[in-house]
Motif scaffolding. Sequence first.
Motif, short mmCIF file in Angstrom:
data_model
loop_
_atom_site.label_atom_id
_atom_site.label_comp_id
_atom_site.label_asym_id
_atom_site.label_seq_id
_atom_site.Cartn_x
_atom_site.Cartn_y
_atom_site.Cartn_z
N UNK A 378 0.84 -1.20 0.00
CA UNK A 378 0.00 0.00 0.00
C UNK A 378 0.88 1.26 0.00
N UNK A 379 1.92 1.22 0.82
CA UNK A 379 2.84 2.36 0.90
C UNK A 379 3.51 2.60 -0.46
N UNK A 380 3.91 1.53 -1.14
CA UNK A 380 4.55 1.66 -2.45
C UNK A 380 3.66 2.37 -3.45
N UNK A 381 2.38 2.00 -3.46
CA UNK A 381 1.44 2.66 -4.37
C UNK A 381 1.30 4.14 -4.03
N UNK A 382 1.15 4.45 -2.74
CA UNK A 382 0.99 5.85 -2.33
C UNK A 382 2.20 6.69 -2.68
N UNK A 383 3.40 6.18 -2.44
CA UNK A 383 4.63 6.93 -2.73
C UNK A 383 4.82 7.09 -4.24
N UNK A 442 -5.23 8.30 -3.11
CA UNK A 442 -4.15 8.27 -4.12
C UNK A 442 -4.69 7.85 -5.48
N UNK A 443 -5.59 6.87 -5.49
CA UNK A 443 -6.15 6.39 -6.76
C UNK A 443 -6.94 7.49 -7.46
N UNK A 444 -7.65 8.29 -6.70
CA UNK A 444 -8.41 9.41 -7.27
C UNK A 444 -7.46 10.45 -7.87
N UNK A 445 -6.39 10.79 -7.15
CA UNK A 445 -5.42 11.76 -7.65
C UNK A 445 -4.70 11.23 -8.89
N UNK A 446 -4.42 9.94 -8.94
CA UNK A 446 -3.74 9.35 -10.09
C UNK A 446 -4.60 9.46 -11.34
N UNK A 447 -5.88 9.21 -11.20
CA UNK A 447 -6.80 9.32 -12.34
C UNK A 447 -6.80 10.74 -12.91
N UNK A 448 -6.78 11.73 -12.02
CA UNK A 448 -6.75 13.13 -12.46
C UNK A 448 -5.42 13.46 -13.15
N UNK A 449 -4.31 12.91 -12.66
CA UNK A 449 -2.99 13.16 -13.24
C UNK A 449 -2.90 12.59 -14.65
N UNK A 450 -3.43 11.39 -14.85
CA UNK A 450 -3.39 10.76 -16.17
C UNK A 450 -4.20 11.59 -17.18
N UNK A 451 -5.30 12.13 -16.75
CA UNK A 451 -6.10 12.99 -17.63
C UNK A 451 -5.30 14.22 -18.05
N UNK A 452 -4.48 14.75 -17.13
CA UNK A 452 -3.66 15.92 -17.44
C UNK A 452 -2.60 15.57 -18.48
N UNK A 453 -1.98 14.40 -18.36
CA UNK A 453 -0.97 13.98 -19.33
C UNK A 453 -1.60 13.77 -20.70
N UNK A 454 -2.80 13.25 -20.74
CA UNK A 454 -3.47 12.95 -22.00
C UNK A 454 -3.81 14.21 -22.79
#
Length: 456
Positions: A378-383, A442-454
């Motif tokens: 879990x820590x690995x995913x968050x970091x 973290x999963x919610x923030x990651x989804x938003x980050x991927x949208x920014x890259x796209x």
Amino acid sequence: MEEIKQNKMAVSPIKRLFWKLGLPMIISMVLQALYNVVDSIFVANMKGTGALANEALTIAFPVQIMIIAVSVGTGVGLNALLSKSLGERNTEKVNAVAGNGIFLCLVIYAVFLLFGLFLSEWFIGLFSDNREVVEMGSSYLHICVCFSLGSIGFAIYERFLQATGKTLFSTIAQISGAVTNIVLDYVFIFPLDMGVAGAAWATIIGQFVSLFIAMLLHYFKNKEICGHPKHVKPQWSIIKAIYKIGISAALMQALLSVMMAGMNAILGAANVDSTILVGSFGIYYKIQQIALFSAFGLSNTMITVLSFNYGMRDKERSIACVKYGIADTILTALIITVLFEIIAVPLSRLFALSGGSSEALVDVCAKATRIASLSFVFMGFNVAVQGVLQALGYAAKPLVTAFLRLILFAFPVAYLFTLSDNVLNLVWWTFIIAEALTCFVSALFLKQAIKEIEKL
């Protein structure tokens, strides 16, 4: 200019590049964690006073983490800005950024020097009323903080090498310092009988060895950054840009210090022997940093590669970096979890080889390692997600995830467990609960980050 155009971060396959850069960085970060583990092993084995000395080092450790926090946070911003400027082929800005990094190194050291000179004993006294613990802790802390230029300086010069893809050089410097520390720990603590002061001097000398080697490699091998002293002058626009990225990393690392200080206070107030509970937490937390710093090593690799390719506006390579970075960080955390489950007992026994610490301390430390290491995935995913967010220039979001996993979810849970008669068994579940709950955010923030890259 041609050398910058052919930078391997722009042309090498992402997966191969990620491990080529990431493996030396993992080794470097793990060796950084081993400084404190090795100190604790030798100190805990001191005849007669090992348990008290280990408690003293545990209380002092949050300040050491704070030094790492500020210097690494500065380094993260420096790394990201250097990588982006290299990707943009802006040589003038690359040199100015590096020069401002050196200037900031000196400022940071000056601040901690004042703390070491005047506040070391006061800080240790906040967490213990045992005079022997206070004396040992303040002696160790005074030396480590007053001579922290080696640690701070290496964090800066290491980033110069990493930003240009020369992570092997930074690893060579780190290994040299770590080996020096291990050898001198034994010599200073046992043959010379210097006690905790010996452990502190061994750490300081090891850090300066790493700094000097990193400086030599940078100035003689790192041709993409000009090392002329004329660039070492403050430019507030560059300093602002460094901390726009790096402040969240510094604050995230600083939260590690707050977390440990808070846990020391919570566990110290529990109705059990503090040398057992606080001492076991201190040992576990330093062991745990091997996993945490491995994740940070991969996260920092992702910051370097993603910042470069995001600066070049290469959507395909940026997405691939996120994909492989997160997957490989989780895989690494899983491997470390399995390893720690297997070696928990023999690893814990290293802290009581000479009888300086009790069997009770060893048993609780082994139990803590086996339970709390389940949180590493879990820590690995968050970091990893924090690394993605930092590379894209976000400041608040990675700080939010760090605050959740280290403070908001951890302190109340740990306090509730200390109210139980079974605190020595239950309190270690705090880390699993805190990391797992943070994964949802973290999963919610990651989804938003991927949208920014796209959008590139």
